[in-house]
Scaffold this motif. Sequence first.
Motif, short mmCIF file in Angstrom:
data_model
loop_
_atom_site.label_atom_id
_atom_site.label_comp_id
_atom_site.label_asym_id
_atom_site.label_seq_id
_atom_site.Cartn_x
_atom_site.Cartn_y
_atom_site.Cartn_z
N ALA A 165 37.00 97.08 13.52
CA ALA A 165 37.92 96.18 12.82
C ALA A 165 39.31 96.25 13.41
CB ALA A 165 37.95 96.51 11.33
N ASP A 166 39.78 97.47 13.73
CA ASP A 166 41.10 97.62 14.37
C ASP A 166 41.16 96.80 15.65
OD1 ASP A 166 42.61 100.40 13.20
OD2 ASP A 166 40.44 100.36 12.94
N ARG A 167 40.17 96.96 16.49
CA ARG A 167 40.19 96.32 17.81
C ARG A 167 40.04 94.81 17.71
NH1 ARG A 167 36.63 101.14 20.71
NH2 ARG A 167 38.42 102.52 21.09
N ALA A 168 39.15 94.36 16.83
CA ALA A 168 38.96 92.92 16.69
C ALA A 168 40.20 92.25 16.11
CB ALA A 168 37.75 92.64 15.80
N ALA A 169 40.82 92.90 15.12
CA ALA A 169 42.01 92.32 14.50
C ALA A 169 43.17 92.29 15.48
CB ALA A 169 42.39 93.12 13.25
N GLU A 170 43.35 93.34 16.27
CA GLU A 170 44.45 93.34 17.24
C GLU A 170 44.25 92.26 18.30
OE1 GLU A 170 46.33 97.02 18.46
OE2 GLU A 170 46.19 96.37 20.55
N GLU A 171 43.04 92.11 18.78
CA GLU A 171 42.77 91.06 19.77
C GLU A 171 43.06 89.68 19.21
OE1 GLU A 171 38.77 91.54 21.05
OE2 GLU A 171 39.13 93.48 22.03
N ALA A 172 42.66 89.43 17.97
CA ALA A 172 42.90 88.13 17.35
C ALA A 172 44.38 87.89 17.12
CB ALA A 172 42.13 88.04 16.03
N LEU A 173 45.09 88.91 16.66
CA LEU A 173 46.52 88.76 16.43
C LEU A 173 47.27 88.53 17.74
CD1 LEU A 173 47.05 91.53 13.74
CD2 LEU A 173 47.48 89.09 13.42
N ALA A 174 46.90 89.27 18.78
CA ALA A 174 47.56 89.10 20.07
C ALA A 174 47.38 87.67 20.58
CB ALA A 174 47.01 90.11 21.07
N GLU A 175 46.18 87.15 20.44
CA GLU A 175 45.92 85.79 20.91
C GLU A 175 46.70 84.76 20.11
OE1 GLU A 175 42.17 82.67 21.40
OE2 GLU A 175 41.81 84.77 20.86
N ARG A 176 46.66 84.87 18.79
CA ARG A 176 47.30 83.87 17.93
C ARG A 176 48.82 83.94 18.03
NH1 ARG A 176 44.24 82.33 13.42
NH2 ARG A 176 46.01 80.96 12.93
N LEU A 177 49.38 85.15 18.01
CA LEU A 177 50.83 85.30 18.03
C LEU A 177 51.41 84.93 19.40
CD1 LEU A 177 51.13 88.62 16.02
CD2 LEU A 177 51.62 86.30 15.19
N GLY A 178 50.69 85.30 20.45
CA GLY A 178 51.14 84.93 21.79
C GLY A 178 51.19 83.43 21.97
N ALA A 179 50.21 82.73 21.43
CA ALA A 179 50.18 81.27 21.52
C ALA A 179 51.26 80.63 20.68
CB ALA A 179 48.81 80.75 21.10
N LEU A 180 51.60 81.27 19.56
CA LEU A 180 52.61 80.73 18.66
C LEU A 180 54.00 80.74 19.30
CD1 LEU A 180 53.27 79.74 15.76
CD2 LEU A 180 53.68 82.14 15.17
N LEU A 181 54.28 81.78 20.10
CA LEU A 181 55.59 81.91 20.74
C LEU A 181 55.39 82.08 22.24
CD1 LEU A 181 58.64 82.15 20.37
CD2 LEU A 181 58.35 84.61 20.01
N PRO A 182 55.33 80.98 22.98
CA PRO A 182 55.12 81.06 24.43
C PRO A 182 56.19 81.92 25.10
CG PRO A 182 54.83 78.81 23.67
CD PRO A 182 55.39 79.58 22.50
N GLY A 183 55.75 82.75 26.04
CA GLY A 183 56.66 83.66 26.73
C GLY A 183 56.79 85.01 26.07
N SER A 184 56.21 85.16 24.88
CA SER A 184 56.26 86.46 24.20
C SER A 184 55.16 87.37 24.71
CB SER A 184 56.13 86.27 22.68
OG SER A 184 54.86 85.72 22.35
N VAL A 185 55.31 88.67 24.45
CA VAL A 185 54.31 89.66 24.83
C VAL A 185 53.93 90.47 23.59
CG1 VAL A 185 55.09 89.85 27.22
CG2 VAL A 185 56.14 91.30 25.48
N VAL A 186 52.87 91.23 23.70
CA VAL A 186 52.35 91.99 22.55
C VAL A 186 52.23 93.46 22.89
CG1 VAL A 186 50.43 92.25 20.93
CG2 VAL A 186 51.08 89.96 21.73
N VAL A 187 52.77 94.29 22.01
CA VAL A 187 52.58 95.75 22.09
C VAL A 187 51.79 96.14 20.85
CG1 VAL A 187 53.68 98.01 22.02
CG2 VAL A 187 54.66 96.19 23.44
N GLY A 188 50.50 96.40 21.03
CA GLY A 188 49.63 96.76 19.92
C GLY A 188 49.17 98.20 20.05
N GLU A 189 48.89 98.82 18.93
CA GLU A 189 48.47 100.22 18.93
C GLU A 189 47.26 100.45 19.83
OE1 GLU A 189 47.08 103.84 15.96
OE2 GLU A 189 47.44 101.84 15.13
N GLU A 190 46.25 99.59 19.72
CA GLU A 190 45.03 99.82 20.48
C GLU A 190 45.22 99.49 21.96
OE1 GLU A 190 43.29 101.57 18.76
OE2 GLU A 190 44.20 100.98 16.87
#
Length: 274
Positions: A43-68
């Motif tokens: 669940a941790d890994r699936a949720a982080e992957e989904a959040l990274a994809e959605r949030l990155g698309a929401l703000l073009p040019g942004s990057v993601v630092v996730g725990e996993e």
Amino acid sequence: MIDVAEVSAIVREVAEREVLPRFGALAVADIMEKSPGDLVTVADRAAEEALAERLGALLPGSVVVGEEAVAADPGVLALLDGPDPVWIVDPIDGTQNFVDGSPRFTTLVALAQAGELLASWTHAPALDVHATAVKGGGARVDGRPVRVRAREGGLRELDIVTSQPRWWSPEHRAQHHALARERVSLAYFDTSGLEYVELAAGRRSAMILGWEFPWDHAAGILLHAEAGGVSLTADGTPFRLSGGNSLPFVSAPDAATALAVHAAMRVEAKEGPA
């Protein structure tokens, strides 16, 4: 820079799709250890992957630092020092609770740039708690503005929460013992994300934190700050997202209280070498 409500919707949707269906339904193979006592689940890994994809698309040019992502590649942390907007993500804060079947877990998301926190989201899906903060725009819990509890007087009976003793280093153990002599009211928390909500809402007064992983603190520090609180490291400076903080750090309703807690924890000054 972004629509707070739109990010809230993304966080809620990811939790509904990737986290809650697995809550109370994990198989043995769904649970792993990154290091002794540090659990991660599918669940941790699936949720982080989904959040990274959605949030990155929401703000073009942004990057993601996730725990996993950092667990897989510590070099990802360097993105915090770069010029781009950074989404800081903890897909499940309180993974042990999640595994045990306790509803006390959260998804934490913060947006920062150049080391400055801009907005944050704290979502406890199994408890239906949702908190947001915007720099200069205040803090809200379940849509209602919140404010820290004002503190008067000294440390005696000040209610403070801190990590469980099994996580203390020998130095931090001595510091906590020194603080206890001030007759504070000391309790232990099981997940920092929910405790930052308690601080911001005025239901707790102060918290001591002995580690600096940004995904555990970014969302809560801004929520607490926008509710009027202060977080100071052991050398009296604000918490730095990129690390190198003097630990532990203290979140309190005001700087005077935070500094008083730090002073009470100075083992050398009060009792000689630990």
